[in-house]
Design an enzyme around this catalytic site. Structure first.
Site, PDB file in Angstrom:
ATOM      1  N   THR A 189       0.812  -1.227   0.000  1.00 24.43           N
ATOM      2  CA  THR A 189       0.000   0.000   0.000  1.00 24.43           C
ATOM      3  C   THR A 189       0.838   1.265   0.000  1.00 24.43           C
ATOM      4  O   THR A 189       0.379   2.310  -0.456  1.00 24.43           O
ATOM      5  CB  THR A 189      -0.984   0.025   1.179  1.00 24.43           C
ATOM      6  OG1 THR A 189      -0.263   0.154   2.415  1.00 24.43           O
ATOM      7  CG2 THR A 189      -1.845  -1.231   1.208  1.00 24.43           C
ATOM      8  N   MET A 244      -2.493   5.673  -1.128  1.00 24.38           N
ATOM      9  CA  MET A 244      -3.914   5.328  -1.133  1.00 24.38           C
ATOM     10  C   MET A 244      -4.098   3.920  -0.563  1.00 24.38           C
ATOM     11  O   MET A 244      -4.530   2.988  -1.256  1.00 24.38           O
ATOM     12  CB  MET A 244      -4.452   5.418  -2.564  1.00 24.38           C
ATOM     13  CG  MET A 244      -4.368   6.800  -3.182  1.00 24.38           C
ATOM     14  SD  MET A 244      -5.569   7.961  -2.451  1.00 24.38           S
ATOM     15  CE  MET A 244      -4.495   8.962  -1.435  1.00 24.38           C
ATOM     16  N   HIS A 245      -3.754   3.765   0.720  1.00 24.31           N
ATOM     17  CA  HIS A 245      -3.744   2.448   1.355  1.00 24.31           C
ATOM     18  C   HIS A 245      -5.060   1.696   1.160  1.00 24.31           C
ATOM     19  O   HIS A 245      -5.093   0.557   0.685  1.00 24.31           O
ATOM     20  CB  HIS A 245      -3.477   2.589   2.858  1.00 24.31           C
ATOM     21  CG  HIS A 245      -2.225   3.302   3.207  1.00 24.31           C
ATOM     22  ND1 HIS A 245      -0.979   2.735   3.052  1.00 24.31           N
ATOM     23  CD2 HIS A 245      -2.011   4.547   3.709  1.00 24.31           C
ATOM     24  CE1 HIS A 245      -0.050   3.583   3.456  1.00 24.31           C
ATOM     25  NE2 HIS A 245      -0.655   4.698   3.856  1.00 24.31           N
ATOM     26  N   ASP A 246      -6.164   2.326   1.557  1.00 23.48           N
ATOM     27  CA  ASP A 246      -7.444   1.611   1.642  1.00 23.48           C
ATOM     28  C   ASP A 246      -8.026   1.268   0.278  1.00 23.48           C
ATOM     29  O   ASP A 246      -8.767   0.288   0.144  1.00 23.48           O
ATOM     30  CB  ASP A 246      -8.448   2.429   2.451  1.00 23.48           C
ATOM     31  CG  ASP A 246      -8.038   2.555   3.908  1.00 23.48           C
ATOM     32  OD1 ASP A 246      -7.327   1.662   4.398  1.00 23.48           O
ATOM     33  OD2 ASP A 246      -8.427   3.550   4.555  1.00 23.48           O
TER      34      ASP A 246
END
Length: 303
Positions: A190, A232-234
């Site tokens: 991520t 933009m991990h999620d």
């Protein structure tokens, strides 16, 4: 159409993930549930309301746990701002929540569903752990749990622990040990899922949704917009549900440290030297250009 429940703690990158998930025709978001994480539960719940209102979605919303299972709560407001979604002037919401605690509402929805449901967790795993321990029959109706959390490289809270897992490591270990199919997106991947400054600037011109996301992104400190870009991990969890071949995976054994200075650290036996058992599918690489192009394409649909 894949049926999902998203357990979330909005949060700026959560808001971006919800934007795509709520508007993609290949996903049916059966419910949103909130948990304390990036900011406290009052803020995460209000933020979820505002995102649903922004897109005029009737998706049910339930309020979950305000505290981790066994340790003190620490938020991430230093990255997301005091309210979790600073930067855009959302109207106040009068949306009504579902009447029961999120864990009860998830149980009711899952057991009543004709098809199996995928649980997507993009915050701490407190609600998910309570669901699986209080109502173990739901395991028969869960297709998969997709988690944003953990790290098998460096941490983003200390030298080794990722935030979502560190907030409630006991809950994370309970979920990972549930025996269900688990797919995990940690910082190894991520932190490479970035939008660069030129991408953020282009989003501003993509209508009302682009303006909203641009405002949030320019107030987000999950990365460095001028150099490495914003992480933009999620969104990785939603991208996986729709374009899984953007990622590479390895099945392995993984566990969570729950005590001491290493609490929240996820340790993966990638070499298979500790045990032959495998309890997760771990994302280990990402096609960065394809990911970036996919995110921009999804946002561009929403002008």
């Amino acid at each position: 159409m894949k049926r999902i429940i998203i357990d979330t703690d909005p949060g700026i990158d959560d808001a971006a993930a919800l934007t795509i998930a709520l508007n993609n025709q290949e996903l049916k978001v059966e419910m949103l549930t909130t948990v304390a994480g990036n900011v406290n539960l009052d803020y995460t719940t209000e933020n979820a309301k505002k995102i649903l209102d922004f897109f005029d979605k009737a998706t049910p919303l339930a309020r979950g746990n305000a505290l981790p299972l066994l340790q003190e709560y620490e938020d991430a407001s230093q990255f997301h701002g005091e309210t979790g979604m600073n930067g855009y002037d959302f109207p106040e919401s009068s949306r009504q929540l579902l009447p029961e605690h999120a864990v009860v509402e998830m149980k009711n929805k899952i057991l009543a569903a004709e098809e199996k449901i995928t649980l997507v967790t993009i915050g701490p795993l407190t609600n998910a752990a309570l669901l699986l321990t209080m109502y173990p029959k739901v395991k028969e109706k869960i297709e998969e749990i997709v988690i944003m959390g953990g790290s098998t490289v460096a941490g983003n809270t200390n030298s080794s622990a990722e935030f979502n897992i560190k907030v409630d490591p006991h809950a994370a270990q309970m979920v990972i040990n549930s025996g269900l199919p688990i797919t995990i997106f940690g910082l190894r991947v991520t932190s490479k899922a970035v939008l660069h400054k030129k991408d953020i600037e282009s989003i501003k011109n993509l209508g009302r949704t682009g303006e909203m996301l641009h405002s949030l992104f320019t107030h987000y400190r999950g990365g460095d917009l001028e150099t490495v870009g914003l992480m933009m991990h999620d969104i990785c969890t939603i991208c996986y549900l729709l374009e899984s071949d953007i990622f590479k995976f390895q099945e392995c054994f993984l566990e969570v440290a729950v005590e001491g200075p290493a609490a929240g650290t996820t340790v993966a036996d990638l070499a298979g030297r500790y045990t032959e058992a495998k309890n997760v599918k771990l994302a280990v690489d990402i096609d960065q250009k394809r990911f970036r192009d996919w995110v921009l394409k999804e946002i561009a649909k929403l002008k």
